[in-house]
Design a protein around this motif. Structure first.
Motif, PDB file in Angstrom:
ATOM      1  N   UNK A 107      10.044  90.305  48.122  1.00  0.00           N
ATOM      2  CA  UNK A 107      10.766  91.326  47.360  1.00  0.00           C
ATOM      3  C   UNK A 107      10.230  92.714  47.642  1.00  0.00           C
ATOM      4  N   UNK A 108      11.100  93.691  47.454  1.00  0.00           N
ATOM      5  CA  UNK A 108      10.661  95.063  47.283  1.00  0.00           C
ATOM      6  C   UNK A 108      10.732  95.333  45.785  1.00  0.00           C
ATOM      7  N   UNK A 109       9.586  95.572  45.163  1.00  0.00           N
ATOM      8  CA  UNK A 109       9.523  95.833  43.725  1.00  0.00           C
ATOM      9  C   UNK A 109       9.547  97.339  43.482  1.00  0.00           C
ATOM     10  N   UNK A 110      10.437  97.763  42.609  1.00  0.00           N
ATOM     11  CA  UNK A 110      10.546  99.181  42.244  1.00  0.00           C
ATOM     12  C   UNK A 110      10.407  99.281  40.732  1.00  0.00           C
ATOM     13  N   UNK A 111       9.371  99.967  40.284  1.00  0.00           N
ATOM     14  CA  UNK A 111       9.104 100.051  38.842  1.00  0.00           C
ATOM     15  C   UNK A 111       8.989 101.479  38.362  1.00  0.00           C
ATOM     16  N   UNK A 112       9.533 101.741  37.180  1.00  0.00           N
ATOM     17  CA  UNK A 112       9.448 103.066  36.582  1.00  0.00           C
ATOM     18  C   UNK A 112       8.795 103.025  35.218  1.00  0.00           C
ATOM     19  N   UNK A 113       7.875 103.926  34.963  1.00  0.00           N
ATOM     20  CA  UNK A 113       7.186 104.023  33.675  1.00  0.00           C
ATOM     21  C   UNK A 113       7.291 105.463  33.166  1.00  0.00           C
ATOM     22  N   UNK A 114       7.898 105.688  31.990  1.00  0.00           N
ATOM     23  CA  UNK A 114       8.031 107.048  31.468  1.00  0.00           C
ATOM     24  C   UNK A 114       6.712 107.556  30.904  1.00  0.00           C
ATOM     25  N   UNK A 115       6.565 108.856  30.860  1.00  0.00           N
ATOM     26  CA  UNK A 115       5.357 109.457  30.293  1.00  0.00           C
ATOM     27  C   UNK A 115       5.398 109.467  28.766  1.00  0.00           C
TER      28      UNK A 115
ATOM     29  N   UNK B 242      19.565 108.608  29.189  1.00  0.00           N
ATOM     30  CA  UNK B 242      19.075 109.920  29.595  1.00  0.00           C
ATOM     31  C   UNK B 242      18.059 109.736  30.715  1.00  0.00           C
ATOM     32  N   UNK B 243      17.746 110.835  31.417  1.00  0.00           N
ATOM     33  CA  UNK B 243      16.725 110.821  32.452  1.00  0.00           C
ATOM     34  C   UNK B 243      15.362 111.041  31.807  1.00  0.00           C
ATOM     35  N   UNK B 244      14.437 110.121  32.097  1.00  0.00           N
ATOM     36  CA  UNK B 244      13.109 110.170  31.488  1.00  0.00           C
ATOM     37  C   UNK B 244      12.062 110.522  32.536  1.00  0.00           C
ATOM     38  N   UNK B 245      11.359 111.632  32.386  1.00  0.00           N
ATOM     39  CA  UNK B 245      10.267 111.939  33.315  1.00  0.00           C
ATOM     40  C   UNK B 245       9.221 110.826  33.292  1.00  0.00           C
ATOM     41  N   UNK B 246       8.712 110.496  34.449  1.00  0.00           N
ATOM     42  CA  UNK B 246       7.716 109.434  34.522  1.00  0.00           C
ATOM     43  C   UNK B 246       7.302 109.182  35.952  1.00  0.00           C
ATOM     44  N   UNK B 247       6.766 107.994  36.195  1.00  0.00           N
ATOM     45  CA  UNK B 247       6.262 107.629  37.513  1.00  0.00           C
ATOM     46  C   UNK B 247       7.046 106.440  38.049  1.00  0.00           C
ATOM     47  N   UNK B 248       7.469 106.514  39.307  1.00  0.00           N
ATOM     48  CA  UNK B 248       8.171 105.418  39.977  1.00  0.00           C
ATOM     49  C   UNK B 248       7.318 104.950  41.143  1.00  0.00           C
TER      50      UNK B 248
END
Length: 360
Positions: A67-75, A82-88
């Motif tokens: 797999x290619x894992x893509x994860x996002x965590x908001x600050x 809505x668009x949440x600033x964070x880290x991808x």
């Protein structure tokens, strides 16, 4: 070995009488280029003289998911719609790939059979596997296909909120395709499979693979694929819930735990290693061995990937001739090393490190 050399060697293994022109037509390159690749394979010791006499060093095969894992965590706390600033972050994953990666770190020669698209993620995975020494030559590339991708979003504390899993490409790993790899599989020292492949493909492996077959059930939902083939497997590594599902025996105490293992072994299964989380592992085999082995002390940093390291160490341990208890300790040692790393795969995992932590 380069990716092109691995591809040409695979075709020669499948048909030792294939001509250089046929190889050139398949690869879409000139005959003179094929001659250069074959010369390199001879220099590296993979091919011996005319007639394509192939020298094959001991190797293991992994059949399963990449797999290619893509994860996002908001600050901050998530705000819906809505668009949440964070880290991808993007990382390579998949049970089969993780097991193969750990096996390579333990010093094993690993060939992998999976399905890839013809997209950018497939290129990243291929490059990574070449660097790790994992031979992806036997794998299938699906024109126009999308490489398996897992997309998830957590909350600001790191707990998963939702995910999308795009794994339809594994439907191409059919019994018909696996049949083209039968010689590769049967010449392996062992084969490890995960349940990301179709149920009928796992059944084909169980019926046709002459090498010892190790299986990781992956999840409760996918573990049902294992039920029809239990008796044809050599080694199974379920967790407590998966073991209950496959045996029909609820685990409530040590006595029922032993009964669960015995029920699985009664199918013809050779060995079973039931993961009990923080309580260690219950191991049993068809020779009557039963062992409950506690976890190896470790500093917990990240538990993701511990099971994959355990299975890789089981494969390594079997090839090293370890007994039931020794193999269990090796698996738990590998899990402990994995737990101490910040990523899914801890590069500190080596055969020497496993032996030291397991007291072997």
């Amino acid at each position: 070995m380069t990716q092109r050399e691995a591809q040409i060697l695979q075709w020669i293994q499948e048909n030792p009488l294939i001509s250089q022109q046929e190889l050139a037509d398949r690869a879409g390159i000139t005959r003179s280029s094929v001659a250069v690749h074959i010369s390199n394979l001879m220099k590296k010791g993979y091919i011996d003289g005319k007639g394509y006499i192939i020298r094959t060093a001991p190797y293991a095969v992994v059949v399963g998911g990449v797999n290619m894992d893509i994860g996002g965590t908001p600050y901050a706390p998530l705000v819906g719609q809505d668009s949440n600033p964070g880290r991808v972050r993007m990382s390579l994953g998949g049970v089969g790939r993780n097991i193969a990666h750990n096996m390579a770190l333990l010093g094993l020669d690993v060939r992998m059979i999976t399905a890839l698209g013809d997209d950018m993620n497939a290129q990243k995975i291929t490059t990574s596997c070449i660097e790790l020494g994992i031979d992806l030559g036997p794998s299938l590339q699906v024109p126009g296909g999308t490489t398996s991708t897992y997309l998830f979003i957590t909350n600001d504390k790191g707990d998963m909120e939702l995910a999308v899993s795009d794994m339809e490409i594994y439907d191409h790993l059919t019994p018909r395709f696996l049949a083209t790899k039968e010689q590769l599989l049967n010449n392996a020292r062992l084969v490890v499979a995960d349940t990301n492949i179709p149920a009928e493909s796992l059944q084909w492996l169980a019926a046709n693979c002459k090498a010892p077959l190790f299986v990781d059930p992956v999840s409760t939902a996918k573990a049902v694929k294992v039920a029809p083939v239990l008796g044809a497997l050599h080694t199974l590594k379920p967790n407590r819930i998966e073991a209950e599902l496959l045996s029909g025996v609820p685990i409530v105490d040590d006595r029922s735990l032993a009964a669960c293992a015995d029920a699985l072994l009664a199918t013809g299964l050779h060995r079973v290693f039931i993961s009990l989380g923080g309580d260690g592992v219950y191991a049993a085999d068809y020779l009557g061995g039963h062992q409950k082995v506690p976890c190896v002390p470790a500093r917990m940093v990240n538990t993701t990937g511990c099971g994959d390291a355990f299975m890789a160490a089981l494969a390594w341990g079997w090839l090293e001739g370890l007994g039931l208890e020794e193999a269990t300790r090796a698996g738990l040692a590998a899990s402990a090393i994995a737990m101490e790393g910040t990523e899914t795969i801890n590069p500190e995992l080596t055969a020497a490190a496993v032996r030291a932590r397991a007291g072997l």
